[in-house]
Structures are given as C-alpha cells and as structure tokens.
Design a protein around this motif. Sequence first.
Motif, PDB file in Angstrom:
ATOM      1  N   LEU A  41       0.843  -1.187   0.000  1.00  0.00           N
ATOM      2  CA  LEU A  41       0.000   0.000   0.000  1.00  0.00           C
ATOM      3  C   LEU A  41       0.884   1.245   0.000  1.00  0.00           C
ATOM      4  O   LEU A  41       1.837   1.351   0.765  1.00  0.00           O
ATOM      5  N   ASN A  42       0.561   2.182  -0.872  1.00  0.00           N
ATOM      6  CA  ASN A  42       1.291   3.446  -0.936  1.00  0.00           C
ATOM      7  C   ASN A  42       0.301   4.602  -0.976  1.00  0.00           C
ATOM      8  O   ASN A  42      -0.794   4.472  -1.527  1.00  0.00           O
ATOM      9  N   TYR A  43       0.688   5.727  -0.384  1.00  0.00           N
ATOM     10  CA  TYR A  43      -0.203   6.878  -0.376  1.00  0.00           C
ATOM     11  C   TYR A  43       0.506   8.124  -0.880  1.00  0.00           C
ATOM     12  O   TYR A  43       1.736   8.221  -0.858  1.00  0.00           O
ATOM     13  N   GLN A  44      -0.314   9.076  -1.337  1.00  0.00           N
ATOM     14  CA  GLN A  44       0.175  10.377  -1.779  1.00  0.00           C
ATOM     15  C   GLN A  44      -0.760  11.442  -1.220  1.00  0.00           C
ATOM     16  O   GLN A  44      -1.976  11.258  -1.196  1.00  0.00           O
ATOM     17  N   ILE A  45      -0.188  12.561  -0.754  1.00  0.00           N
ATOM     18  CA  ILE A  45      -0.974  13.636  -0.144  1.00  0.00           C
ATOM     19  C   ILE A  45      -1.161  14.775  -1.138  1.00  0.00           C
ATOM     20  O   ILE A  45      -0.208  15.185  -1.811  1.00  0.00           O
ATOM     21  N   PHE A  46      -2.384  15.287  -1.218  1.00  0.00           N
ATOM     22  CA  PHE A  46      -2.719  16.392  -2.124  1.00  0.00           C
ATOM     23  C   PHE A  46      -3.234  17.576  -1.305  1.00  0.00           C
ATOM     24  O   PHE A  46      -4.195  17.434  -0.547  1.00  0.00           O
ATOM     25  N   ASP A  47      -2.598  18.726  -1.443  1.00  0.00           N
ATOM     26  CA  ASP A  47      -2.973  19.936  -0.715  1.00  0.00           C
ATOM     27  C   ASP A  47      -4.086  20.637  -1.508  1.00  0.00           C
ATOM     28  O   ASP A  47      -3.843  21.518  -2.327  1.00  0.00           O
ATOM     29  N   VAL A  48      -5.318  20.235  -1.223  1.00  0.00           N
ATOM     30  CA  VAL A  48      -6.461  20.607  -2.063  1.00  0.00           C
ATOM     31  C   VAL A  48      -6.779  22.093  -1.988  1.00  0.00           C
ATOM     32  O   VAL A  48      -6.888  22.772  -3.014  1.00  0.00           O
TER      33      VAL A  48
END
Length: 276
Positions: A41-48
């Motif tokens: 599992l891998n995640y990415q953060i988006f500064d919406v």
Amino acid sequence: MTNKPSIKVAILDLYNGIENEGIRGFKDILQRYKTEQSVELNYQIFDVRRNCEVPGPDFDIYLSSGGPGSPLDSEGDEWEKKYFGLIDQLEKHNTSDDPQKKYVFFVCHSFQLMCRKYKLGVINERRSASFGILPIHKTSAGKHEDILKGLDDPFYAVDSRSWQVIHPNEKQFTDLGMQLLAIEKQRPHIDLPRAMMAIRYSDYFIGTQFHPEADPKGMMSLLVKPDKKKEVVDEHGLDKYNQMLELLHDADKLQHTQNTMIPNFLDEAIGNLQVI
C-alpha cells in the motif's frame, strides 16, 4: 494475494495549511495497516485548498480530511470545483461496469461538503464550537453497518467543529439510497436538534462528522496547549477538561475508535479490490 502490484491511496488535505493532527492520523493508520495486514500500500498527499491540488481518478482509495472554516463559503472556489469534479468522476466510475470501484472516506469538513452536495440537511454554525472526546450514538442503520462493527453504542471519538448538519432531509436520503448511521449525544436539557455524525452515501462512499483518525497522542498535544485548554475550560469547565484527559488513557475509547473504523473501511475496500 492480488493481481494489483500496490493499493494506491490518495489523502486529500483540506486543512488549508493550518497546523493539524488529522493528516498524521491518516498516515499512522495506513502505515500500521500496511504492516499488520502485509498489504502493499502506498499513499500520496494532495494539498487541495491551499495549492488547488486534486488527484485524478487513478487511485483505489481516497481519504478526505477535515479543515477550517465554513463549508458554505467555498462554493464556487476553484479548489472546490476541482474537488467536486473528482467526486463526480468517481461516482460515474462506480456506476460503470468496471469491477474495481473507487472508495472514499470523508471526514468533518469533507463530510459537510458532501452533505451540501447531496442536500441531506441544514448546514449551520453552532452556537458554540464542539471540541472534545464525545459519545457518538448509532442509529438503527448504524447498528448493522460493517464500518462501525466492533464499536460500542455509544462509542467515543474526537468531535471538533464549529459547523453542523442537522434536520435530515429524509426524502433525499430515501431517493438517493443513503443511510444515516450515527448522531450526536442526546442533550435533554438543551432544546436543540442532534447533529448528523455519520452517513453512508453509497456502497463505496462513507463519511463522518467526527474524527475517526484521531488518537490520544494527537489529542493530548492539542489539549495541553494553553489556548486550547482555556477554550475548553471556558466552554465546558475544568472538570470536563480533566475528564477529557482521563479518557485519553482509556484504551476502549479514542484509541479503539482509531484502531477500528478506518481499518474496517480499508478491509472492505481492499478486500473488494482484490476480488477480480
């Protein structure tokens, strides 16, 4: 175990740059889940909100955070247009024949935005902000909801909000096939409606007004800050403040909710993603 090389998770950060514990909570849960379940599992953060960053529909799972301010005033903002554009894409995908559906968990500010999108109730500002480790009560539908499995009734979670969604639009819930899963505590001495606290929007979308990602570590870091302590004591009294500190050490309360609810959601999403 699966034909997919990795589960891709997008964390949608709606905090608009303010200091918070929510994103760390999401990251901790994902890292722990990855280790305990031996899942790739891998995640990415988006500064919406701050950077107008919105992912495409190519992720498997989306975790959408809380955030500051009014859930009404952002209507028409560029970031919100892009955010709802993504949600519309995911909804369209989920009604297609593609067996791999897109799963989304909406928290607090995101929950309020989705309630506005679907016209599920009245969104207004509270007379005073709610902050603390508070009991959440299941509805009859919530008692049969897999995401809430393993949680008591009531269960405890961090509630931190100046806004609320009240007066459920029952016709809209019925027409859209949505279910109200939880409401805030009963306050017999106060003649005010109980806010909606958790909703299943679809088989793949679920949201909570409270913070299931919160843990004792993050809550303690907030409560010991002088301004936050003053805010809680002024609003609820010193006894209530001390009670919150005691609840942090009760493994059956806040930590149990963090260990249970989003992991249940991940179990459901990842289990279905692996059935091809």
